[in-house]
Structures are given as C-alpha cells and as structure tokens.
Design a protein around this motif. Structure first.
Motif, short mmCIF file in Angstrom:
data_model
loop_
_atom_site.label_atom_id
_atom_site.label_comp_id
_atom_site.label_asym_id
_atom_site.label_seq_id
_atom_site.Cartn_x
_atom_site.Cartn_y
_atom_site.Cartn_z
N ALA A 1 29.23 -1.85 4.23
CA ALA A 1 29.10 -3.14 3.57
C ALA A 1 28.20 -3.12 2.34
CB ALA A 1 28.56 -4.18 4.56
N VAL A 2 27.33 -2.12 2.23
CA VAL A 2 26.32 -2.13 1.17
C VAL A 2 26.39 -0.84 0.37
CG1 VAL A 2 23.85 -2.32 0.65
CG2 VAL A 2 24.81 -3.56 2.62
N ARG A 3 26.24 -0.96 -0.94
CA ARG A 3 26.16 0.18 -1.85
C ARG A 3 25.07 -0.09 -2.89
NH1 ARG A 3 28.76 2.15 1.47
NH2 ARG A 3 30.68 3.38 1.38
N ASP A 4 24.49 0.96 -3.38
CA ASP A 4 23.61 0.93 -4.56
C ASP A 4 22.32 0.12 -4.37
OD1 ASP A 4 25.40 2.53 -6.02
OD2 ASP A 4 26.59 0.77 -6.59
N ALA A 5 21.78 0.09 -3.17
CA ALA A 5 20.46 -0.52 -2.99
C ALA A 5 19.40 0.37 -3.65
CB ALA A 5 20.15 -0.67 -1.51
N ASP A 6 18.43 -0.25 -4.28
CA ASP A 6 17.31 0.50 -4.86
C ASP A 6 16.38 1.02 -3.78
OD1 ASP A 6 17.73 0.01 -7.80
OD2 ASP A 6 17.58 -2.07 -7.11
N ARG B 1 21.93 6.59 -6.19
CA ARG B 1 21.26 7.79 -6.69
C ARG B 1 19.99 7.37 -7.44
NH1 ARG B 1 22.19 13.10 -7.64
NH2 ARG B 1 24.23 12.94 -6.64
N GLY B 2 18.89 8.00 -7.11
CA GLY B 2 17.61 7.60 -7.69
C GLY B 2 16.89 6.54 -6.88
N GLY B 3 17.54 6.06 -5.81
CA GLY B 3 16.91 5.07 -4.95
C GLY B 3 16.00 5.72 -3.91
N VAL C 1 16.92 -4.75 -2.43
CA VAL C 1 16.28 -4.17 -1.25
C VAL C 1 17.11 -4.49 -0.02
CG1 VAL C 1 14.22 -4.08 0.19
CG2 VAL C 1 14.00 -4.39 -2.28
N LEU C 2 17.38 -3.46 0.77
CA LEU C 2 18.10 -3.61 2.04
C LEU C 2 17.11 -3.46 3.18
CD1 LEU C 2 20.77 -3.69 3.69
CD2 LEU C 2 20.88 -1.21 3.41
N THR D 1 0.83 -1.21 0.00
CA THR D 1 0.00 0.00 0.00
C THR D 1 0.86 1.25 0.00
OG1 THR D 1 -1.78 -1.14 1.17
CG2 THR D 1 -1.83 1.26 1.20
N HIS D 2 1.75 1.36 1.00
CA HIS D 2 2.59 2.54 1.12
C HIS D 2 3.57 2.64 -0.05
CE1 HIS D 2 4.57 5.83 3.12
NE2 HIS D 2 5.71 5.17 3.23
N LEU D 3 4.24 1.54 -0.38
CA LEU D 3 5.20 1.53 -1.49
C LEU D 3 4.58 1.07 -2.80
CD1 LEU D 3 8.32 0.00 0.30
CD2 LEU D 3 7.88 2.40 -0.22
N ARG D 4 3.33 0.59 -2.73
CA ARG D 4 2.62 0.09 -3.92
C ARG D 4 3.41 -0.99 -4.67
NH1 ARG D 4 1.56 5.52 -3.45
NH2 ARG D 4 -0.65 6.07 -3.29
N GLY D 5 4.19 -1.76 -3.92
CA GLY D 5 4.93 -2.85 -4.52
C GLY D 5 6.16 -2.43 -5.29
N ARG D 6 6.50 -1.13 -5.28
CA ARG D 6 7.66 -0.64 -6.04
C ARG D 6 8.91 -0.81 -5.18
NH1 ARG D 6 4.10 3.85 -7.03
NH2 ARG D 6 5.41 5.13 -5.68
N THR D 7 9.58 -1.93 -5.32
CA THR D 7 10.74 -2.21 -4.49
C THR D 7 12.06 -2.03 -5.22
OG1 THR D 7 10.74 -4.56 -5.05
CG2 THR D 7 9.41 -3.88 -3.14
#
Length: 329
Positions: A214-219, A239-241, A158-159, A148-154
């Motif tokens: 440890a993490v980079r470039d998560a959407d 960027r854009g995430g 995903v972190l 609902t909140h994200l409308r499934g746009r992951t």
C-alpha cells in the motif's frame, strides 16, 4: 508507633498475571535527592510484563537479576507528600508525573512511591491523573526517539507501523510536531477512526492490505513492531530514506544497503528525564499532542490489567487507578 504501611501489588513469583498480589506492605521513605509521591494512577508498560515473566523474552546474558517479591511499575502520577534531604525543586502538595528509575527498578503499583526528584515533571494541567500516568514511558519513548535519536530529521512523508499502541500513537503526533508533512499510520481496521482523529493523513489496515503493497517512497519508517518479518517493509521506503526501529527486527541489512535505505539499528532505550517530560507536558497542554487510554483498572485488579495487556491489540495505554486513601500509621 508502628511502621507506616500502604497497599501495593507485589509479584511473588515469575509467571502469569495471577502472581500479582494486592496486599499491605511497608511504606517507602525518600532518601537524599528523592521525594515520596502519593500515587493516584500508575501506567502499565511492556517492561512490567517482561519483568513479571522473569525477562524470559531477553537473551540470558541481558536478563536483569531481580528476585521476587517485587513491586512493578515505572509510570506514576500523583502528589508529592514528603521530601528527602537536599530536595529543593518540589514541595508537598505539588502534582507530578514521571517515568521513575528507568532503566532500572521502580515501584509504581502502590499507594506511595519514591522517585528521584529529577525524574518528575509537573503534571499537565489539562490532564487528570489517569491520563497523566498513561504518558511517561510511551510518550518519552516517542519524544526521545524523534527529537534525540532522530534529532527531528523526519523528512516529508513518515510511515508509522503499529501506530495505535502506546508508543505508536505518540510518534504519529510527534513527527508532525517535528515537521513531517504527511503521516501514514498502519494498524488493524478497528483503529482507523482513532488514528484519523489524531490527525494522521492516511490509514492502512494491514489486515486487508499489507503495508508493503500500500505504501511507497516514505522518507522515514518508524517501526514499533519489529520482529523476524520486518524486512518486508523495505518496499515502503524510498531510496535515500531511513528505517528507524523502536524494537529489534530483521531488516535484511545487505538488501537495505542495496536499495539505498539507511537503517538506524543501534540499540536505543528511553531514559527517565523530568526535563524531557516537562517539554512533552507543554505539548499536551497546548493540544498539539493527545494521550489515549485503552482501559483503566483499579490497583487491586493489576492481574486483570496484565491479562488485558497480554491479549494485545491495544489502543493507547492501560492504567491502574489507585483507589482509596492512605493506610497504616
């Protein structure tokens, strides 16, 4: 004939777990649009602890004005025993579970609880009552957040920060259902086997290596922790995430904008919904989503359950088992 009674746990004064008292009280009666449920198990959630402490964690202007004695608890699993007027969707004997009257007051730490009929769903056939009672608030929070909140746009990667807790372990599974290709879980090292068993692709032990190293470039970052240091996680998102906080945190809005990171920081709160819970139940019955229980306490030991919750570092959910048969008459 005397008034029917039941055993319940009541909060007699705001403060510590010791203020939760197991005692005999009047049994509730369902009103129009409500059902009476014989509770077999009840979930323990953070809002129960906030209420126990008198909502002192909240700004004064946002604190509900509740007055003890109170019966806490919004997550229940049990059997319908009586119907109020105008209820047609349930029958006595139906096994149900639900997040009852949230946001608002509910009374699940008891042998019987009244619920609006629309807040209940059929208990998943594959789960016992203890497992089912562990689902509603945490599961619906994650489900409604993702769909609902994200409308499934992951996005593809995903972190999940705080992935071992109630909301986190559901979110780690539901983003996969929503289409994520890679799920990265952040938690302490003792949760590694548990989270890998739920199907996450990569585990980060924050006690050894901070997630921002440890993490980079998560959407997408779903942060179930928040807090004043949440901005350190900006480095994990491309960027854009997008950052989607489940709880409030300081994400340095201006710096996020400079980095091209969208910040979903509007106030959002889970709500009771039997229809959403029925969809989540289908995912549980199909095996696409699993629930994990941290610990189970008898109802009479609700104070000990709250003490366990206060210590933190949970793996899944805490549940109260409502032992014994009905009382009173």
């Amino acid at each position: 004939m005397g008034t029917a009674t039941m055993r319940a746990v009541r909060l007699h004064a705001f403060g510590g777990p010791e203020n939760l008292v197991y005692e005999e009280v009047a049994r509730p009666v369902p009103g129009p649009g409500e059902v009476l449920v014989r509770v077999h198990a009840a979930g323990v959630n953070p809002p129960d602890r906030y209420a126990r402490r008198g909502f002192r964690d909240f700004p004064a202007e946002l604190r509900p004005h509740w007055t003890p004695p109170l019966i806490l608890g919004s997550d229940i699993s049990g059997v319908v025993t009586a119907l109020g007027p105008d209820v047609t969707e349930w029958q006595p004997g139906d096994e149900v579970f639900g997040l009852v009257n949230f946001p608002g007051r509910a009374s699940g730490y008891a042998e019987y609880a009244v619920s609006p009929a629309a807040h209940l769903a059929p208990k998943p056939a594959t789960l016992g009552h203890a497992e089912a009672a562990a689902v509603p608030m945490a599961g619906l929070t994650a489900y409604q957040f993702v769909f609902t909140h994200l409308r499934g746009r992951t996005g593809s990667t995903v972190l999940i920060n705080g992935a071992a807790g109630g909301v986190g372990h559901f979110a780690a599974q539901l983003v996969r259902v929503a289409g994520a290709k890679e799920v990265i879980a952040v938690a302490s090292g003792r949760h590694e086997e548990f989270l890998l068993g739920l199907g996450v692709d990569r585990f980060v032990d924050y006690t050894r290596t901070p997630a921002e190293e440890a993490v980079r470039d998560a959407d997408l970052l779903i942060d179930t922790v928040g807090g004043p240091d949440a901005h350190r996680l900006l480095a994990t998102v491309r960027r854009g995430g997008r950052i989607a906080p489940v709880f409030l945190g300081d994400y340095h809005r201006e710096r996020a904008a400079e980095l091209g990171i969208a910040l979903n920081d509007t106030m959002w709160q889970v709500r009771s919904s039997g229809s959403d819970l029925a969809e989540l139940a289908a995912l549980l019955d199909s095996g696409q989503v699993r629930v994990h229980i941290d610990s189970v306490f008898p109802l009479r030991d609700a104070a000990a359950a709250h003490a366990r919750a206060d210590r933190g570092h949970l793996q899944g959910k805490i549940v109260l088992s409502v032992e014994g048969g009905p009382t009173g008459g």
